[in-house]
Design a protein around this motif. Structure first.
Motif, PDB file in Angstrom:
ATOM      1  N   ARG A 189      44.886  33.312  28.318  1.00  0.00           N
ATOM      2  CA  ARG A 189      44.971  34.154  27.137  1.00  0.00           C
ATOM      3  C   ARG A 189      45.997  33.529  26.195  1.00  0.00           C
ATOM      4  O   ARG A 189      47.085  33.144  26.627  1.00  0.00           O
ATOM      5  N   PRO A 190      45.659  33.413  24.898  1.00  0.00           N
ATOM      6  CA  PRO A 190      46.600  32.775  23.958  1.00  0.00           C
ATOM      7  C   PRO A 190      47.843  33.637  23.757  1.00  0.00           C
ATOM      8  O   PRO A 190      47.771  34.862  23.698  1.00  0.00           O
ATOM      9  N   ARG A 191      48.971  32.971  23.667  1.00  0.00           N
ATOM     10  CA  ARG A 191      50.245  33.638  23.441  1.00  0.00           C
ATOM     11  C   ARG A 191      51.072  32.809  22.462  1.00  0.00           C
ATOM     12  O   ARG A 191      50.818  31.620  22.244  1.00  0.00           O
ATOM     13  N   THR A 192      52.116  33.452  21.881  1.00  0.00           N
ATOM     14  CA  THR A 192      53.043  32.775  20.973  1.00  0.00           C
ATOM     15  C   THR A 192      54.466  33.051  21.426  1.00  0.00           C
ATOM     16  O   THR A 192      54.839  34.204  21.675  1.00  0.00           O
ATOM     17  N   ASP A 193      55.279  31.991  21.533  1.00  0.00           N
ATOM     18  CA  ASP A 193      56.670  32.140  21.911  1.00  0.00           C
ATOM     19  C   ASP A 193      57.425  32.783  20.748  1.00  0.00           C
ATOM     20  O   ASP A 193      57.461  32.227  19.636  1.00  0.00           O
ATOM     21  N   PRO A 194      58.038  33.949  20.945  1.00  0.00           N
ATOM     22  CA  PRO A 194      58.721  34.629  19.821  1.00  0.00           C
ATOM     23  C   PRO A 194      59.935  33.877  19.309  1.00  0.00           C
ATOM     24  O   PRO A 194      60.378  34.111  18.178  1.00  0.00           O
ATOM     25  N   LEU A 195      60.513  32.973  20.102  1.00  0.00           N
ATOM     26  CA  LEU A 195      61.699  32.245  19.672  1.00  0.00           C
ATOM     27  C   LEU A 195      61.364  30.978  18.917  1.00  0.00           C
ATOM     28  O   LEU A 195      62.036  30.618  17.950  1.00  0.00           O
ATOM     29  N   THR A 196      60.334  30.276  19.355  1.00  0.00           N
ATOM     30  CA  THR A 196      60.011  28.976  18.750  1.00  0.00           C
ATOM     31  C   THR A 196      58.715  28.994  17.951  1.00  0.00           C
ATOM     32  O   THR A 196      58.413  28.022  17.255  1.00  0.00           O
ATOM     33  N   ASN A 197      57.941  30.078  18.087  1.00  0.00           N
ATOM     34  CA  ASN A 197      56.611  30.170  17.480  1.00  0.00           C
ATOM     35  C   ASN A 197      55.627  29.152  18.052  1.00  0.00           C
ATOM     36  O   ASN A 197      54.568  28.913  17.462  1.00  0.00           O
ATOM     37  N   ASP A 198      55.968  28.538  19.186  1.00  0.00           N
ATOM     38  CA  ASP A 198      55.040  27.620  19.844  1.00  0.00           C
ATOM     39  C   ASP A 198      53.882  28.403  20.458  1.00  0.00           C
ATOM     40  O   ASP A 198      54.077  29.480  21.026  1.00  0.00           O
ATOM     41  N   ARG A 199      52.685  27.839  20.319  1.00  0.00           N
ATOM     42  CA  ARG A 199      51.519  28.440  20.937  1.00  0.00           C
ATOM     43  C   ARG A 199      51.411  27.977  22.393  1.00  0.00           C
ATOM     44  O   ARG A 199      51.632  26.821  22.709  1.00  0.00           O
ATOM     45  N   TYR A 200      51.114  28.897  23.278  1.00  0.00           N
ATOM     46  CA  TYR A 200      50.893  28.565  24.683  1.00  0.00           C
ATOM     47  C   TYR A 200      49.863  29.528  25.237  1.00  0.00           C
ATOM     48  O   TYR A 200      49.244  30.298  24.476  1.00  0.00           O
ATOM     49  N   VAL A 201      49.600  29.466  26.543  1.00  0.00           N
ATOM     50  CA  VAL A 201      48.611  30.359  27.151  1.00  0.00           C
ATOM     51  C   VAL A 201      49.226  31.047  28.367  1.00  0.00           C
ATOM     52  O   VAL A 201      50.075  30.478  29.062  1.00  0.00           O
ATOM     53  N   GLU A 202      48.806  32.257  28.566  1.00  0.00           N
ATOM     54  CA  GLU A 202      49.103  32.971  29.805  1.00  0.00           C
ATOM     55  C   GLU A 202      47.974  32.672  30.778  1.00  0.00           C
ATOM     56  O   GLU A 202      46.796  32.816  30.429  1.00  0.00           O
TER      57      GLU A 202
END
Length: 381
Positions: free
Chosen positions: A52-65
């Motif tokens: 599932r797509p996610r966004t790091d709230p600190l860096t705004n980097d996109r990652y996945v769960e």
């Protein structure tokens, strides 16, 4: 060595905990031996790695769960491993194993293994208020992250002895679920295959597979999918063996059919290994300078190394003449070692004064025969 012991009871017998446990263990052992020896271990249902797509709230980097779908696997000891509901993988668990690695694009393996746990609320006090031993065991699971290359450990695992009961933890049997990619403290993707190793599905060991309906289908997916291959053995009248592709609505479009009388029908062209003594033919017309083709299925390499011998027959063609009185005769009709045609014709018109004899390129009808040479110890091309 004795065989499996089956509990037996009699009237008036006082049943101890060991007697009841032996009843359960006998059934578990029989089920494990069945799964271990009549089936190949692997994933039986589900257990895919999902994202599932996610966004790091600190860096705004996109990652996945990354999560593991619910499903069932059978390990190499014959033990059933059940994941009853989807589970999310914890990044902290990954960091404990691989957090010290240098950044890499290589995917890391994810494994499933059986685990016994004591369920909540157990043990319970007995009627006298004394705490008794546990009365239930949760046949649970554990998801493990491996190091790069640990997927090779799957093939190195050895099953227990023939008559052994299911092994209990801490003995582990690793079932590969797939791979995760890791970048800057987060999962960034999943893979189903890496370094030539993919998750394996459960299988069956059988010398006979019988269909009650009279038709047996072997396909690559659980449900018919349009464009996917299928092999159908039919006992209907007339019986047949059909290889084809699924069309709309689950119908099979035959590509190859073997009838009950042995007749073979194919929709495409046929090519393959030539046996000793077999002959392939190509024919047609060619003009001077043209390269004669080899029969379909014969390669220049086979001709060059002597596995296939080529025979060529040329017949000069009568050219289109300007007058009925013009005389025609072939001067040359040959083919060189490169199968290039050399054809010259001579023309003479006796009605022309002074008489003139001319030569020009001609045309031939050709027949190319390719036969497999019989070589000592050889079995064809």
């Amino acid at each position: 060595m004795t065989g499996p012991l089956r509990p037996a009871f009699h009237e008036g017998q006082i049943l101890a905990a060991a007697d009841l446990s032996a009843t359960v263990e006998h059934a578990r052992g029989a089920a494990a031996r069945h799964a271990r020896h009549l089936h190949d271990w692997g994933i039986a249902e589900g257990l895919e790695l999902v994202t599932r797509p996610r966004t790091d709230p600190l860096t705004n980097d996109r990652y996945v769960e990354v999560g593991v779908a619910a499903g069932i696997a059978v390990d190499g000891t014959g033990r059933e491993v059940v994941v009853g509901e989807p589970v999310v993988l914890r990044e902290s668990d990954f960091e404990e194993v691989n957090g010290a690695d240098r950044p890499t694009d290589e995917p890391y393996p994810v494994f499933l293994t059986a685990a016994d746990r004591e369920p909540p609320g157990d043990p319970r006090p007995d009627v006298c208020g004394v705490t008794a031993g546990r009365t239930r065991v949760e046949e649970s699971y554990q998801i493990l992250f491996g190091r790069l290359g640990d997927e090779r450990l799957v093939a190195e695992q050895q099953p227990p002895a023939v008559g052994a009961a299911p092994e209990a933890p801490p003995a582990r049997w690793l079932v590969l679920l797939g791979y995760v990619r890791w970048t800057r403290g987060h999962f960034t993707g999943v893979e189903t295959k890496a370094r030539g190793v993919a998750p394996r599905g459960a299988g069956v060991r059988a010398d006979t597979v019988a269909a009650r309906s009279g038709s047996l289908a072997l396909r690559t997916g659980r449900e018919p999918q349009e464009g996917k291959p299928v092999l159908v053995l039919s006992g209907e009248d007339p019986p047949s063996l059909v290889f084809g592709l699924y069309g709309g609505g689950g119908a099979v479009a035959p590509l190859m059919t073997v009838a009950a009388n042995g007749n073979l029908s194919i929709e495409g062209s046929f090519s393959g290994r030539m046996s000793v003594g077999s002959t392939l033919v190509a024919s047609g017309a060619a003009t001077d300078g043209m390269l004669l083709p080899l029969p379909s299925g014969v390669t220049p390499e086979q001709v060059a190394d002597g596995r296939v011998v080529v025979h060529v027959r040329l017949t000069p063609r009568v050219p289109a003449l300007s007058s009925d009185r013009v005389l025609f005769s072939p001067v040359e009709a040959a083919v060189d070692t490169d199968r290039r045609v050399r054809c010259r014709i001579r023309l003479y018109d006796p009605g022309v004064v002074p008489a003139v004899v001319t030569e020009r390129p001609g045309a031939v009808d050709f027949l190319v025969l390719a036969t497999v040479a019989a070589t000592p110890g050889g079995d064809g091309a």
